[in-house]
Design an enzyme around this catalytic site. Structure first.
Site, PDB file in Angstrom:
ATOM      1  N   LYS A 113     -27.120  -8.355  63.170  1.00 29.00           N
ATOM      2  CA  LYS A 113     -26.115  -8.799  62.205  1.00 29.00           C
ATOM      3  C   LYS A 113     -24.782  -8.202  62.643  1.00 29.00           C
ATOM      4  CE  LYS A 113     -28.789  -9.710  58.090  1.00 29.00           C
ATOM      5  NZ  LYS A 113     -30.030  -9.851  58.873  1.00 29.00           N
TER       6      LYS A 113
ATOM      7  N   ASP B 143     -27.729 -13.152  63.968  1.00 28.40           N
ATOM      8  CA  ASP B 143     -27.978 -13.667  62.622  1.00 28.40           C
ATOM      9  C   ASP B 143     -26.669 -14.229  62.080  1.00 28.40           C
ATOM     10  OD1 ASP B 143     -30.599 -12.786  62.657  1.00 28.40           O
ATOM     11  OD2 ASP B 143     -30.258 -11.055  61.363  1.00 28.40           O
ATOM     12  N   MET B 144     -26.761 -15.106  61.072  1.00 28.25           N
ATOM     13  CA  MET B 144     -25.532 -15.591  60.434  1.00 28.25           C
ATOM     14  C   MET B 144     -25.463 -15.017  59.032  1.00 28.25           C
ATOM     15  SD  MET B 144     -22.845 -17.223  61.177  1.00 28.25           S
ATOM     16  CE  MET B 144     -23.078 -18.428  62.487  1.00 28.25           C
TER      17      MET B 144
ATOM     18  N   ARG C 232     -31.097 -21.052  66.037  1.00 27.53           N
ATOM     19  CA  ARG C 232     -32.053 -20.912  64.926  1.00 27.53           C
ATOM     20  C   ARG C 232     -31.458 -21.583  63.686  1.00 27.53           C
ATOM     21  NH1 ARG C 232     -31.957 -15.264  62.723  1.00 27.53           N
ATOM     22  NH2 ARG C 232     -33.218 -14.652  64.503  1.00 27.53           N
TER      23      ARG C 232
ATOM     24  N   VAL D  59     -31.613 -22.277  59.852  1.00 22.71           N
ATOM     25  CA  VAL D  59     -32.200 -21.771  58.593  1.00 22.71           C
ATOM     26  C   VAL D  59     -31.518 -22.478  57.422  1.00 22.71           C
ATOM     27  CG1 VAL D  59     -32.724 -19.508  59.584  1.00 22.71           C
ATOM     28  CG2 VAL D  59     -30.549 -19.838  58.385  1.00 22.71           C
ATOM     29  N   LYS D  60     -32.091 -22.311  56.232  1.00 25.30           N
ATOM     30  CA  LYS D  60     -31.469 -22.953  55.065  1.00 25.30           C
ATOM     31  C   LYS D  60     -30.216 -22.185  54.625  1.00 25.30           C
ATOM     32  CE  LYS D  60     -35.614 -25.253  53.397  1.00 25.30           C
ATOM     33  NZ  LYS D  60     -36.588 -25.456  52.306  1.00 25.30           N
ATOM     34  N   GLY D  61     -30.248 -20.860  54.707  1.00 25.99           N
ATOM     35  CA  GLY D  61     -29.099 -20.050  54.284  1.00 25.99           C
ATOM     36  C   GLY D  61     -29.487 -19.167  53.113  1.00 25.99           C
TER      37      GLY D  61
ATOM     38  N   HIS E 198     -40.143 -21.492  56.340  1.00 22.22           N
ATOM     39  CA  HIS E 198     -41.559 -21.426  55.942  1.00 22.22           C
ATOM     40  C   HIS E 198     -41.970 -22.707  55.242  1.00 22.22           C
ATOM     41  CE1 HIS E 198     -39.451 -17.542  55.574  1.00 22.22           C
ATOM     42  NE2 HIS E 198     -40.443 -17.136  56.343  1.00 22.22           N
TER      43      HIS E 198
ATOM     44  N   ARG F   9     -32.434 -10.269  49.180  1.00 20.51           N
ATOM     45  CA  ARG F   9     -32.372 -11.701  49.532  1.00 20.51           C
ATOM     46  C   ARG F   9     -33.767 -12.323  49.499  1.00 20.51           C
ATOM     47  NH1 ARG F   9     -28.428  -9.625  52.987  1.00 20.51           N
ATOM     48  NH2 ARG F   9     -29.777  -9.608  54.805  1.00 20.51           N
TER      49      ARG F   9
ATOM     50  N   ALA G 183     -34.536 -13.018  45.939  1.00 18.60           N
ATOM     51  CA  ALA G 183     -33.749 -14.152  45.439  1.00 18.60           C
ATOM     52  C   ALA G 183     -34.342 -15.480  45.873  1.00 18.60           C
ATOM     53  CB  ALA G 183     -32.305 -14.043  45.936  1.00 18.60           C
TER      54      ALA G 183
HETATM   55  C1  LIG Z   1     -36.810 -16.302  61.202  1.00 21.56           C
HETATM   56  C2  LIG Z   1     -35.799 -16.421  60.106  1.00 21.56           C
HETATM   57  C3  LIG Z   1     -34.531 -15.907  60.288  1.00 21.56           C
HETATM   58  C4  LIG Z   1     -33.568 -16.051  59.288  1.00 21.56           C
HETATM   59  N1  LIG Z   1     -32.275 -15.686  59.557  1.00 21.56           N
HETATM   60  C5  LIG Z   1     -31.319 -15.960  58.635  1.00 21.56           C
HETATM   61  C6  LIG Z   1     -29.947 -15.761  58.931  1.00 21.56           C
HETATM   62  O1  LIG Z   1     -29.570 -15.320  60.019  1.00 21.56           O
HETATM   63  N2  LIG Z   1     -29.040 -16.050  57.967  1.00 21.56           N
HETATM   64  C7  LIG Z   1     -29.406 -16.554  56.742  1.00 21.56           C
HETATM   65  O2  LIG Z   1     -28.535 -16.849  55.924  1.00 21.56           O
HETATM   66  N3  LIG Z   1     -30.701 -16.747  56.445  1.00 21.56           N
HETATM   67  C8  LIG Z   1     -31.666 -16.465  57.347  1.00 21.56           C
HETATM   68  N4  LIG Z   1     -32.978 -16.703  57.038  1.00 21.56           N
HETATM   69  C9  LIG Z   1     -33.383 -16.991  55.634  1.00 21.56           C
HETATM   70  C10 LIG Z   1     -33.270 -18.471  55.312  1.00 21.56           C
HETATM   71  O3  LIG Z   1     -31.906 -18.836  55.223  1.00 21.56           O
HETATM   72  C11 LIG Z   1     -33.956 -18.813  53.973  1.00 21.56           C
HETATM   73  O4  LIG Z   1     -33.325 -18.123  52.934  1.00 21.56           O
HETATM   74  C12 LIG Z   1     -35.445 -18.492  53.930  1.00 21.56           C
HETATM   75  O5  LIG Z   1     -36.059 -18.783  55.148  1.00 21.56           O
HETATM   76  C13 LIG Z   1     -36.147 -19.328  52.823  1.00 21.56           C
HETATM   77  O6  LIG Z   1     -36.050 -20.678  53.122  1.00 21.56           O
HETATM   78  P1  LIG Z   1     -37.267 -21.585  53.680  1.00 21.56           P
HETATM   79  O7  LIG Z   1     -36.726 -22.426  54.764  1.00 21.56           O
HETATM   80  O8  LIG Z   1     -38.406 -20.747  54.047  1.00 21.56           O
HETATM   81  O9  LIG Z   1     -37.595 -22.605  52.513  1.00 21.56           O
HETATM   82  P2  LIG Z   1     -37.904 -22.437  50.972  1.00 21.56           P
HETATM   83  O10 LIG Z   1     -37.847 -23.824  50.433  1.00 21.56           O
HETATM   84  O11 LIG Z   1     -37.027 -21.406  50.352  1.00 21.56           O
HETATM   85  O12 LIG Z   1     -39.378 -21.891  50.954  1.00 21.56           O
HETATM   86  C14 LIG Z   1     -40.478 -22.674  51.386  1.00 21.56           C
HETATM   87  C15 LIG Z   1     -41.753 -21.910  51.106  1.00 21.56           C
HETATM   88  O13 LIG Z   1     -41.765 -20.722  51.919  1.00 21.56           O
HETATM   89  C16 LIG Z   1     -42.271 -19.612  51.200  1.00 21.56           C
HETATM   90  N5  LIG Z   1     -41.195 -18.629  51.012  1.00 21.56           N
HETATM   91  C17 LIG Z   1     -39.880 -18.793  51.307  1.00 21.56           C
HETATM   92  N6  LIG Z   1     -39.185 -17.664  51.061  1.00 21.56           N
HETATM   93  C18 LIG Z   1     -40.081 -16.774  50.596  1.00 21.56           C
HETATM   94  C19 LIG Z   1     -39.970 -15.417  50.175  1.00 21.56           C
HETATM   95  N7  LIG Z   1     -38.823 -14.752  50.183  1.00 21.56           N
HETATM   96  N8  LIG Z   1     -41.105 -14.799  49.751  1.00 21.56           N
HETATM   97  C20 LIG Z   1     -42.292 -15.436  49.737  1.00 21.56           C
HETATM   98  N9  LIG Z   1     -42.447 -16.734  50.139  1.00 21.56           N
HETATM   99  C21 LIG Z   1     -41.370 -17.382  50.562  1.00 21.56           C
HETATM  100  C22 LIG Z   1     -42.757 -20.163  49.885  1.00 21.56           C
HETATM  101  O14 LIG Z   1     -44.106 -20.549  50.059  1.00 21.56           O
HETATM  102  C23 LIG Z   1     -41.877 -21.368  49.679  1.00 21.56           C
HETATM  103  O15 LIG Z   1     -42.431 -22.328  48.828  1.00 21.56           O
HETATM  104  C24 LIG Z   1     -33.937 -16.617  58.040  1.00 21.56           C
HETATM  105  C25 LIG Z   1     -35.219 -17.126  57.855  1.00 21.56           C
HETATM  106  C26 LIG Z   1     -36.140 -17.053  58.871  1.00 21.56           C
HETATM  107  C27 LIG Z   1     -37.485 -17.654  58.657  1.00 21.56           C
END
Ligand SMILES: Cc1cc2nc3c(=O)[nH]c(=O)nc-3n(C[C@H](O)[C@H](O)[C@H](O)COP(=O)(O)OP(=O)(O)OC[C@H]3O[C@@H](n4cnc5c(N)ncnc54)[C@H](O)[C@@H]3O)c2cc1C
Length: 309
Positions: free
Chosen positions: A98, A134-135, A184, A186-188, A227, A289, A292
């Protein structure tokens, strides 16, 4: 309603002291953090590697306020890379950084962060691995992409995370979908204003699908950071549509989240999977986070509070 509150709390010093100091917090934190010490992070790398899952390691720390902290964070990454090299794990683990831990927001932050991360990139290259930026929140995106461009001149495998939630990302991924470019998606994870980011989950998911399509159709190396089973399924279908082999992209998930799916994708689908493994004592922002993102995590956390008091 809860998500914005938790994301605001993730940046509150008062909440940091309260949550970090509560003894009951630790077992919940342990689900998401590999441990405080480097040795625990290395043990996780070995375990995951034995399950066919690669790793990106994050030495926790963010939003520093003093240049001396930036130097300490750089040194922690150098020690980490030396240890990975010593164990011959350079082909299984890369590192995520970061830029706010390297001083990005301090006066002369661009130079400070660039110099610090450049030293980390050099150490990574020396053991045959690489670095991903990371962002963080939207105010840092221009600076992060500018630092990426400078690093990529000498270290072309340096990667970056981009966030589908931000309106600008659909343009950014077009510019980043170049040969050798590791991105990479990600959703954010940050609380962003409606002027710059989608606010509804459905809109973020749709934006993710559009960005993923651009990356999969392009010439870079997409890293699918999610995920979400629908996103994983979409990535598999897009890879097939654009004739991508299993080595031309990868899935990434966070340590402690959907572990069985990580192993399944690696073992049964023969896909490249990388777990993002955070370690270190400065876990508060990262942990909040994760709470959240999923209200169920918060319920679990609060229940452990009530039961033990
Ligand atoms: C490898 C990696 C690197 C990342 N790097 C960054 C970054 O640099 N900057 C940034 O802003 N964000 C980062 N993120 C976080 C990302 O932005 C999301 O907030 C996070 O991945 C949740 O979104 P999702 O795509 O998994 O979908 P979601 O729709 O949120 O989740 C889908 C499913 O995944 C599971 N899940 C998701 N989150 C959780 C949790 N916290 N605990 C338990 N189960 C969960 C649940 O089963 C959920 O139903 C990163 C995520 C990953 C996987």
């Amino acid at each position: 309603m809860l998500t914005p509150l938790l994301l605001t709390a993730s940046r509150s010093e008062l909440m940091r002291r309260f949550v970090s100091g509560a003894p009951v917090t630790r077992p919940v934190v342990d689900r998401f953090i590999a441990g405080d010490a480097l040795a625990e992070a290395l043990a996780s790398v070995r375990t995951l590697a034995s399950q066919g899952v690669d790793v990106t390691l994050d030495h926790l720390g963010e939003d520093i306020t003093e240049p001396a902290q930036a130097r300490r964070n750089r040194d922690s990454y150098l020690a980490l890379l030396a240890a990975l090299g010593g164990e011959g794990l350079g082909d299984r683990a890369e590192v995520s950084v970061k830029l706010s831990a390297f001083g990005q927001s301090l006066p002369d932050g661009h130079r400070l962060a660039l110099d610090g991360v450049r030293a980390v990139c050099e150490a990574a290259a020396a053991i045959g691995t690489t670095v991903t930026l990371d962002m963080e929140d939207h105010t840092t995106v221009d600076s992060t992409l500018a630092i990426l461009a400078e690093l990529r001149r000498d270290f072309p495998r340096t990667g970056v995370a981009v966030q589908a939630a931000l309106f600008r990302t659909e343009q950014d991924v077009r510019a980043l979908a170049l040969p050798g470019s590791r991105v990479r998606l990600v959703k954010g994870a940050y609380k962003e204003p409606a002027s710059v980011a989608h606010q509804r989950k459905e809109d973020v998911d749709r934006a993710y699908a559009r960005c993923l399509n651009v990356l999969m159709a392009g010439d870079g190396y997409p890293m699918v950071g999610s995920h979400d089973p629908r996103i994983i399924d979409l990535a598999l279908r897009l890879a097939e549509r654009y004739g991508r082999g299993p080595d031309s992209y990868e899935f990434q998930m966070l340590y402690g989240i959907r572990d069985a799916e990580q192993r399944r994708l690696a073992a049964e689908e023969h896909r490249r999977v990388r777990a993002y493994v955070p370690y270190g004592s400065d876990w508060y922002g990262y942990f909040m986070r994760r709470l959240a993102e999923r209200p169920a995590n918060l319920v679990f956390f609060l229940r452990s509070f009530l039961i033990r008091r």
